[in-house]
Design a protein around this motif. Structure first.
Motif, PDB file in Angstrom:
ATOM      1  N   TYR A 281       0.975  -1.254   0.046  1.00 53.19           N
ATOM      2  CA  TYR A 281       0.036  -0.032   0.039  1.00 53.19           C
ATOM      3  C   TYR A 281       0.989   1.355   0.086  1.00 53.19           C
ATOM      4  CZ  TYR A 281      -2.819   3.747   1.988  1.00 53.19           C
ATOM      5  OH  TYR A 281      -3.415   5.078   2.460  1.00 53.19           O
ATOM      6  N   ASN A 283       0.611   5.504   0.590  1.00 56.40           N
ATOM      7  CA  ASN A 283      -0.117   6.739   1.312  1.00 56.40           C
ATOM      8  C   ASN A 283       0.231   7.730   0.324  1.00 56.40           C
ATOM      9  OD1 ASN A 283      -0.662   9.014   2.796  1.00 56.40           O
ATOM     10  ND2 ASN A 283      -1.945   7.451   3.892  1.00 56.40           N
ATOM     11  N   THR A 310      -3.400   2.494  -3.584  1.00 57.00           N
ATOM     12  CA  THR A 310      -3.107   3.926  -3.056  1.00 57.00           C
ATOM     13  C   THR A 310      -4.170   4.625  -2.764  1.00 57.00           C
ATOM     14  OG1 THR A 310      -3.101   4.811  -5.287  1.00 57.00           O
ATOM     15  CG2 THR A 310      -0.937   3.966  -4.765  1.00 57.00           C
ATOM     16  N   CYS A 332      -0.255   4.254   8.366  1.00 62.89           N
ATOM     17  CA  CYS A 332       0.166   2.877   7.973  1.00 62.89           C
ATOM     18  C   CYS A 332       0.329   1.891   8.955  1.00 62.89           C
ATOM     19  CB  CYS A 332       1.442   3.201   6.868  1.00 62.89           C
ATOM     20  SG  CYS A 332       1.270   4.117   5.388  1.00 62.89           S
ATOM     21  N   LEU A 343      -7.834  -1.101   4.104  1.00 68.61           N
ATOM     22  CA  LEU A 343      -7.137   0.051   3.706  1.00 68.61           C
ATOM     23  C   LEU A 343      -7.948   1.427   3.710  1.00 68.61           C
ATOM     24  CD1 LEU A 343      -5.216  -1.585   0.317  1.00 68.61           C
ATOM     25  CD2 LEU A 343      -4.287  -0.752   2.631  1.00 68.61           C
ATOM     26  N   LEU A 368      -5.358  -5.314   2.898  1.00 65.86           N
ATOM     27  CA  LEU A 368      -3.951  -5.510   2.708  1.00 65.86           C
ATOM     28  C   LEU A 368      -3.596  -6.848   2.221  1.00 65.86           C
ATOM     29  CD1 LEU A 368      -1.296  -3.597   3.100  1.00 65.86           C
ATOM     30  CD2 LEU A 368      -1.179  -4.383   5.273  1.00 65.86           C
ATOM     31  N   CYS A 373       4.367  -0.844   3.712  1.00 63.21           N
ATOM     32  CA  CYS A 373       3.575   0.244   3.304  1.00 63.21           C
ATOM     33  C   CYS A 373       4.692   1.284   3.056  1.00 63.21           C
ATOM     34  CB  CYS A 373       2.638   0.874   4.539  1.00 63.21           C
ATOM     35  SG  CYS A 373       1.048  -0.241   4.887  1.00 63.21           S
ATOM     36  N   SER A 375       4.846   5.590   2.497  1.00 66.29           N
ATOM     37  CA  SER A 375       4.159   6.970   2.768  1.00 66.29           C
ATOM     38  C   SER A 375       5.184   8.134   1.911  1.00 66.29           C
ATOM     39  CB  SER A 375       3.906   7.226   4.051  1.00 66.29           C
ATOM     40  OG  SER A 375       3.285   8.483   4.295  1.00 66.29           O
TER      41      SER A 375
END
Length: 391
Positions: A281, A283, A310, A332, A343, A368, A373, A375
């Protein structure tokens, strides 16, 4: 040889979603935007959507009354939720081995604004006002005094990457054996300074932020604080990768092609020894300004050509500026710790911009698949930071 790992063992947070991690996690997964309220800001700016903290905030101890301002009270509110973990770290390592590094853009500027309003009206400064409340570097030394720790302590202010850069600093302190644990994060408050500045740049939206949409008009501002504890002590979540880059393309506009931003993302992946396909994922910085979203979508397409889930979470809390990096990495952290059941969904009107590369924007309830993750944080002046955490 495996690199040593540095772990994020605790998180304290306060923002428009609340100051209880379970509540924040639930509302994050639900895409709850109800805390973004349209409120009267000032005579100059009228009413705008803002992410304002509604909880009562604790005052500093009597010995630190000169430091009393909203920014420091937000820090104390975040700190209160990790007191047990802090006591354990203090007991284990001693106060001389604990460092503090925080990011902010405005520090206690609201106290200065209040004082100037009184001065302009011919009245005395408000009782309790002290210039040190306003100093841009005051946040970390204040928190060090509250904790009574004597390790390194300083504040970073690099606009919207401020509290993302603190993770690189804290890791370097631990690598250099300057301390055994670091309290790190960021804080910022809503103020006329930032509202006026972004309004002058025509970057504030009169409606809720609409990232990656053809109808995006700009940011909503918010306030809050997020604090982590980083150490070598094993914990479920580790800082795996850090990427920093500077392109200095323009004082406020990003490089349209995102050269520096791409360098930061790729540096974080290399530092973590991960491929793009191993990220579960991302962010997004996703400010909902025309130029930022255009740049970031292009960078994401190049770095993740096969796609990656995302979302941008600023429509839930606002853009926290100096506190955004730590707050969004905190989201996260909640996800990886299993506190968030799914998510964070991407909140927008669903109208894609045909001029932008299309990203894999998270839908409500999406899970997820991999426990890593990323960011991203991008700032005025070309400062770019990408962070990766994982279990």
């Amino acid at each position: 040889m495996n690199k040593p790992r540095y772990y994020l063992s605790a998180l304290g947070m306060i923002n428009a979603l609340g100051n209880n991690l379970a509540v924040i996690a639930r509302r994050l997964a639900e895409g709850d935007t109800s805390s973004m309220v349209t409120a009267p800001v000032s005579d100059a700016f009228g009413s705008l959507p803002v992410g304002r903290v509604s909880q009562a905030l604790p005052a500093p101890p009597a010995a630190l009354v000169r430091d009393d301002c909203r920014s420091n009270r937000l820090l104390l509110a975040a700190l209160a939720t990790i007191e047990i973990e802090l006591e354990q770290v203090l007991s284990r390592y001693g106060r001389s081995r604990i460092g503090v590094v925080l990011g902010t853009t405005t520090s206690g500027i609201v106290a200065g604004e209040t004082m100037l309003a009184e001065w302009a009206a011919g009245r005395a400064a408000p009782a309790g006002y002290d210039y040190q409340q306003v100093e841009i570097g005051a946040a970390a030394p204040f928190l060090a005094k509250v904790l009574d720790v004597t390790g390194p302590a300083y504040t970073i202010s690099t606009a919207c990457t401020s509290s993302a850069k603190v993770f690189a600093v804290a890791r370097r302190w631990l690598q250099a054996d300057l301390c055994d644990a670091v309290v790190l994060g960021g804080v910022d408050t809503l103020s006329s300074l930032t509202l006026g500045g972004f309004s002058a740049l025509e970057s504030i939206s009169p409606q809720r932020a609409n990232p990656m949409s053809r109808n995006r008009r700009g940011i909503n501002l918010g306030e809050g604080a997020a604090l982590f504890i980083m150490s070598r002590d094993e914990a479920p979540i580790a800082l795996l990768g850090v990427g920093e880059a500077s392109d200095a393309y323009h004082i406020s506009a990003p490089d349209p092609q995102g050269g520096g931003a791409e360098m930061a993302l790729r540096a974080a992946l290399a530092d973590a020894a991960l491929t793009p396909s191993q990220i579960g994922y991302v962010n997004l910085h996703a400010t909902a300004t025309p130029k930022n979203d255009e740049m970031e979508s292009r960078v994401m397409q190049r770095v993740f050509p096969a796609g990656v889930p995302t979302s941008g979470t600023k429509p839930l809390v606002g853009h926290l500026l100096g506190a955004a990096g730590a707050t969004e990495l905190g989201f996260c952290w909640l996800l990886l710790n299993g506190m968030t059941p799914s998510l964070p969904p991407h909140i927008w009107d669903g109208e894609a911009d045909p001029q932008l590369p299309q990203l894999d924007l998270v839908q409500l309830g999406q899970g997820l698949r991999q426990r890593t993750c990323m960011s991203n944080s991008f700032a005025f002046g070309g400062s770019n930071v990408s962070l990766i955490i994982g279990g």
